[in-house]
Structure formats: C-alpha cells, structure tokens
Enzyme design. Sequence first.
Site, PDB file in Angstrom:
ATOM      1  N   LYS A  34       2.696   0.906  16.200  1.00  0.00           N
ATOM      2  CA  LYS A  34       3.913   0.904  15.382  1.00  0.00           C
ATOM      3  C   LYS A  34       4.037   2.171  14.547  1.00  0.00           C
ATOM      4  O   LYS A  34       5.103   2.746  14.402  1.00  0.00           O
ATOM      5  CB  LYS A  34       3.875  -0.314  14.455  1.00  0.00           C
ATOM      6  N   GLN A  35       2.912   2.598  13.973  1.00  0.00           N
ATOM      7  CA  GLN A  35       2.952   3.699  12.994  1.00  0.00           C
ATOM      8  C   GLN A  35       1.587   4.364  12.952  1.00  0.00           C
ATOM      9  O   GLN A  35       0.613   3.819  13.478  1.00  0.00           O
ATOM     10  CB  GLN A  35       3.281   3.119  11.622  1.00  0.00           C
ATOM     11  N   TRP A  43       0.837  -1.211   0.000  1.00  0.00           N
ATOM     12  CA  TRP A  43       0.000   0.000   0.000  1.00  0.00           C
ATOM     13  C   TRP A  43       0.863   1.249   0.000  1.00  0.00           C
ATOM     14  O   TRP A  43       0.391   2.350  -0.229  1.00  0.00           O
ATOM     15  CB  TRP A  43      -0.935  -0.003   1.216  1.00  0.00           C
ATOM     16  N   ASP A  44       2.160   1.062   0.250  1.00  0.00           N
ATOM     17  CA  ASP A  44       3.117   2.174   0.194  1.00  0.00           C
ATOM     18  C   ASP A  44       2.918   2.968  -1.101  1.00  0.00           C
ATOM     19  O   ASP A  44       3.040   4.188  -1.126  1.00  0.00           O
ATOM     20  CB  ASP A  44       4.561   1.651   0.231  1.00  0.00           C
ATOM     21  N   GLU A  75       0.811  -2.418  12.674  1.00  0.00           N
ATOM     22  CA  GLU A  75       1.056  -3.869  12.619  1.00  0.00           C
ATOM     23  C   GLU A  75       1.448  -4.469  13.972  1.00  0.00           C
ATOM     24  O   GLU A  75       1.735  -5.654  14.044  1.00  0.00           O
ATOM     25  CB  GLU A  75       2.125  -4.168  11.564  1.00  0.00           C
TER      26      GLU A  75
HETATM   27  C1  BGC Z   1       5.008  -1.313   7.552  1.00  0.00           C
HETATM   28  C2  BGC Z   1       3.977  -1.432   6.454  1.00  0.00           C
HETATM   29  C3  BGC Z   1       4.654  -1.209   5.126  1.00  0.00           C
HETATM   30  C4  BGC Z   1       5.834  -2.146   4.949  1.00  0.00           C
HETATM   31  C5  BGC Z   1       6.615  -1.893   3.692  1.00  0.00           C
HETATM   32  C6  BGC Z   1       6.120  -2.296   7.298  1.00  0.00           C
HETATM   33  O1  BGC Z   1       7.092  -2.164   8.283  1.00  0.00           O
HETATM   34  O2  BGC Z   1       4.421  -1.543   8.802  1.00  0.00           O
HETATM   35  O3  BGC Z   1       2.946  -0.490   6.646  1.00  0.00           O
HETATM   36  O4  BGC Z   1       3.749  -1.384   4.100  1.00  0.00           O
HETATM   37  O5  BGC Z   1       6.712  -2.007   6.040  1.00  0.00           O
HETATM   38  O6  BGC Z   1       7.155  -0.618   3.698  1.00  0.00           O
END
Ligand code: BGC
Length: 790
Positions: A611-612, A355-356, A498
């Site tokens: 996490k984010q 989804w990036d 996550e």
């Molecule tokens: C993040 C995801 C991301 C992926 C690739 C993961 O660490 O939590 O949101 O899509 O890295 O960048």
Amino acid sequence: MDKQKSLMNYERNSPWTIGEIGFDSQHLGKSESIFSQGNGYLGLRATLEENYVNQKRDMFVAGTFNKFDNDEVTELPNVPDVVGIDIKINDIELNLNQGKISNYSLDLNLKTGELVRKFDWQYRNVYLRFVFRRFVSFANRHLLAQNISIENLSDIAADIYLESGINGQVTNSGSQHFSEGIKVQHPNNILQMISETTQSKIRFIQSTRLIFTEPTQIKRSLVAMGRRKIFQKISLYPLLKNQKLSFSKYSTVFTSIDKDAETTSQDQLIDQARFFLEKLVGDSFDKLFNESISAWNHNVWEKHEIQIDSIDSTDQLSLNFARYHLHSMVPSHDARMNIGAKGFSGEGYKGHTFWDTEIFMLPYFILAYPEIAKKLVTYRFLGLSGAEKKAKLNHYEGAQYPWESAWPDDGEATPVWGGIDIVTGKPTKIWSGFIEQHITSDVAYGVKQYIDATGDIDFAYSKGCEIIFETAKFWSSRLSYNPSEQLYEIKNVIGPDEYKEHVNNNAFTNYSAQWNIYLAIELYDDLKNNHSSVFEDLNNKLGIADYISDWREKVKKIYLPKPNDKGVIPQDDDYLNKKVIDLSKYKSEDQVGALFDDYNLKQVNNMQITKQADIILLFFLFDSLFTKKIQKINLDYYLPKTMHDSSLSLSTHAIIAADIGQTATAYDFFQKEKNIDMGSFMDSSNDGVHAASLGGIWNSVVQGFGGVRIIDGILRIEPNLPEAWKSLTFNIFWKNNRLDIQEFPDRTLITRQSSTDSTKIFVSSKLKEYELISGKKITIPKENIMEASK
Ligand code: BGC
C-alpha cells in the site's frame, strides 16, 4: 474513470495564493477541504454562506471528543454552524446553480489565512456583485469573522433579506453529538447557543453577532428560534442602483475544556463570551484581520523562513500550502490535544491522531518550532495511562500505544469495522487497532528525535524517559521465542503496509522494536552511571531494574530480516513468496484503492502488493544501518509493487531517492506528492486534507533534498538539490540555537546565529564533522559532498 475538469488554479504568480476559477456544486468537497481555515484551537471547512446539496458543513474544536453510541468510537463532533447565511434578493434565494455567474474567484491567502470569494450574479431581475471574506483568528483563538459586501449592479432596487445565526442541525454524517442546546438572545443582537456533547459532557458556548457598517440600512430585525437553532431575520431597506451594503459576522466558540475555563462556572463562561462580542463591536473586520495577520507573521512565518529558488513556482507554493495547513491544525495551545489525520478539514479519521504525527509531522515542528513539538510529545506522555491500559488488556507489559488516539488517556480509538468487502458484501474488519503495533516504537522515536534536537533535559527526565522505558517493556513482553532458530520474533502484525495483515516479522516492526529496547538499555546505563537521583526516581516509579536483564538478554536475539542474495530485504516472512501481478491498470487511476474494485483485502494480502512505503521507511528511520546500495536495490524492487494508496508513501520515496542521489526520481515523487491535495483531481480531498502528506512535503524539501537529518543523535546535513532548484534557504533550531542554512548546487553555508549560549554544536556532513561557532558562517564545499557520496 473519466478525468474531471479541474477548477483549481495555482498559477496566480504568488507563492501564497491558491484559488478556484469556477464554481461546480458537484465538487465542493475539494475546495471545502483545501481552503479550510483554522488556528489549532478551532477549524472550519470552507463551506459557502449559502446552502448546497453536496456541501459538508464542518467545524471542529480540538480535543472535544464524544462518543455517539456504544458501538462507535469517539470522534471530534461537528459543532453547530455559524458560517451559513441565507441571502434573498427580491425574494430570490442566492444560489449559484442558477443564473449567470461572472468574474468568479475563490482565493485562499496562505500567508494571512484569508478566504475571499468574489462573483457577479445575474438571475431574473437581480444583478449583484458579491464579495465574501472570512478568517479564523490567529490572534484570538476563539474568534472567526466574516465580511460580506453586496453591490447592486442592476437598474432596479434590490430588497435584501438575511437569515443568520447558529445552526445546531449539523451532524457527523448523521451522528448528532449534542443535546438540544440552550438558546439565548442578548441585547445588541448577540445570539448564543450552549450545547453539550452527549457522552463526554463538554459544553460549547457559541455566540454570534451581525454588525452593519450602516445600521440605518436595517428595516426590520427579528430573532427566531427553531429546533437546535437560533437566528436573526433581517430585512433591509432597498439597495438602489450602484449602492453597496457591507456587514460582518463575528462568531466565537468557548468550551468547558478550555484551559482557562477550568475554574469558571457555566454562567461566567456565558457572560464572558457575551462581553467578548460586545467589546468587539467597535473593532472593524480589518482591524481584527490585521491582528490575525500579525499573529501569523510573529508566531509562524518569521520563526521559520524557507525559500526554494526553483524554475517551478509551485514548489514554493506547495510548501507554503503545507505549512499553512499544519499550523491551522496543530493545537499548540494545549498538550492534551494532538493533530488529527485530516486536521480540522473534514470528518475523515474522526479527528484521531496516528503515527502520522511522529513520523511525518513532528520533524517539521522539532526543527522549526520546538516549542510546538514539545506539546506534541507531551501529549504522548499524557497518553501513557491509555497505552498501559491497552497493554494490560492484551496481556502485555508497559505501554502499548493505541493505533488511533483521541483524548490522551482514552486508549485505543480505532474503529473495528470499515468499508465494504467487494467479495463477501460485508464490512471489512479493521485490524490496525489490534495488531498495527509499530506505533509504539514510532512514539519512542519521536521522543528521541525531540530530545536530540532540543537537548530538553527537563522533558527527558520528567516525561521522555518514562515513555522510552514503558515502550521497551511492551516490546520485550511482545516478543515470542523461536527455539529452533534461537531468536525472538514478532508474529501476527500489520506493518506500515496495511495491505498485509497478520504477517510475521515485518521488517520495519522488528527493527524499530529492537531499536526501542536498545534505546532503553542505553538510557538505563546512562542514568544509572551518571544521573543516579533521576535513575532512583524512575526506578521507584517504573521498577526498571527488574527489567534490564530481560532486555539485555532478548535485544541481541531479535530476528532482523536481512537482505537476501539479491539484496532484497523481505518485508515479512512470506512477502517474497507471494504472487506478483501487473498493477499498471490501477496505478494509472487518480482514485486511491482502485484495486478494491476487483479484489478484496484477503486477495490483496496474498500478492506482492504494497500500500505504502514500508521497507523504504526503514531506511528513513534507520539510515545508518543500510548501505546506499541496499537502499537502491530495495527501492527498485518494491517500487513497482507499491500502490502509494496512502498519502504517507510518496514523501518517504522522495527522501530515499534523494538520499541515494537519484534526484530526478526524487523530484518526480515530490511533484506527485504536491498534488495529493492541491492537484487537479477533484475528489482527492473530500474527507479532508492529508495531514501527514503535508508534513511530508516539508520533509521532502528539508530532510530529502535539503539533506537535514537527525541520525543517532547527530545533526547531519547532506543536500541533494534537484536540477530545477538554484538554491534552498531556510533556518532550523538545534539545541536552542538558530542555524541559517543556504544550500547551492556547489556548496552549503551554515551560520549559527550569535547568542550567549556556550553549548558546543556540531554538524556532520559526509563523515566530516564541523563545529558551529556562534555568529560564524561555515562553508561545506561540494567537493566534500561529492567525494563522500561515492
Ligand atoms: C495509512 C496509515 C495512516 C492512516 C492515517 C492510512 O491509510 O495506511 O499509515 O496512518 O491512513 O493517515
């Protein structure tokens, strides 16, 4: 953890150069990634010509995925190396771990794409000056070129010996993706190696040739072959005091999946590749380099210009850094390919697309390079069959997009097992491929933003609508009914955060699923009422008329977590009931995931640790649904609990902080975000640069501080410049028209470039609407901005 000495230099007084001021073979990963080069077709990690134990030689070609064995997922194979050159002087091998190095510099010019390494090396009786130059051509995507000059600074003659060729002894951390290649030596010392990936059967034709400015300098030249290797051994006549030697190495790569190779036989491909290098013999390195510079200028820099007038020159530098990498990694030549989470700069995430792309990188391409954005959204259309396959496998309807994608119709490509669990000592299961499902609405969101900005009706009718309908079908089949609440829920998911697995009603997922179904309903009604033949075609293909009443019935009853009495929106059903711990110890670490030295994921799952950006991201996507007051309350609540352990986190925080008028905080996030790859921490980018955070840098500047957003189909511009900036000047494309925008603390000027296009274009700012007339400039005064931001 010990803070390492940083070798990075960003203060060359140029917004276009990043450099390294010293050599440290313990920390090669950083420079290999951040100085990597590419042209969207191929990409090259910046490994040095000579060999070091800690180096990671990597070169990738977009889309050439292969599966090493049945228990692994596909990945971009590490292509045989052409960059390495062994250099011996008086029988001493060039190696910077020994001897004295002076005048060392390694610089990447972000505008031209040239990497230059210079140093003087003194060891035993050898004292030489080296200059290594390298570029991956932006004018011809198959070509990369190196140029090396060696000057003898010592009093005695230097006998130089070189070994150079194609080396297939490289792997992806041990996985060898190629069968032993065919090796060929042609006249003129053109060396070729034809290798094939073991499972996907993609043939690579790699060719290379050394070219000396003074061929008479060659005393002896032999071609040798080894296992997975063909190379030329060259002894040169002694290089006398103050004499200089210069040579170039041109290398090419073609593959059997190149669009132009589809109708060509292997023999023809081999010949074409050879003729290509033969023709280049008369072309100097500088000529080829200049062609590449012109292509960068023409295709990239001149189309979208953006200038920050800031007291901190690294603001502009980081933006240039981000854009350089985004264009090095975007396969704009072929819609069957997309951007990997680390681009081509390392093996991290196996070249897969997340989804990036939609949420973090697509906005840049949509507004600045719509023709590239079209390729990226078309990739998702080509991925529909893989997404439908995944939905079916999980007993859902429509299209469920894979969390990680490789070749578009492959379906799910997420590995199942990840890093070590500190408590059990076993590998941790990666659940994202099973239950991180918001990717499906993220894809639809990207498609909608693309169509809104470009008005590309052809794409919409032939591809975009299908994505929207198929993703809505997925969501409506994914909902589960809660009879006591009389609501539809989405249970057992991972949201953007996550660190929370198997949660119910993740707010981001629920809101975005509802948005996706609403969008399908709106589109359905519009097509049925206004474009009946398009409707008929789509209905014949997708049977949407059979779904519409189900969508209408469910959409209003999807449970959307609302702010509690304190204004906090629960991230999911249980988050707010979990334990809160002090995270300051972990937050002060340079390293991400420091938490996992003490806890395993299961334990983290049971605490209020994020996490984010998760809830914060909801505000970015669906700004109009939440008041600024609610956004602020939630930023304050979740920030102390957020680790920013994903590089995707900081940019969203910067944007939302800017939106709510906290520009100093936003600027602080932006400073941290700039450092994700460019910063002084020497281990942050070992597996590759962070593509989404690079998109995030542009997003923070243009969408955050610049305030440019596409909200409910409308272009909205509400700047929030930080104090450090005097102005922000840039252009975007809106419905095929170029808009030149100048933002100052007290006003914003927008000019629609003259054209014969008669489309009416509007921009909204703080609830006022302005029409943009071709060739005319409008001014939006600060009063309006100030007044409306209350
Ligand atoms: C993040 C995801 C991301 C992926 C690739 C993961 O660490 O939590 O949101 O899509 O890295 O960048």
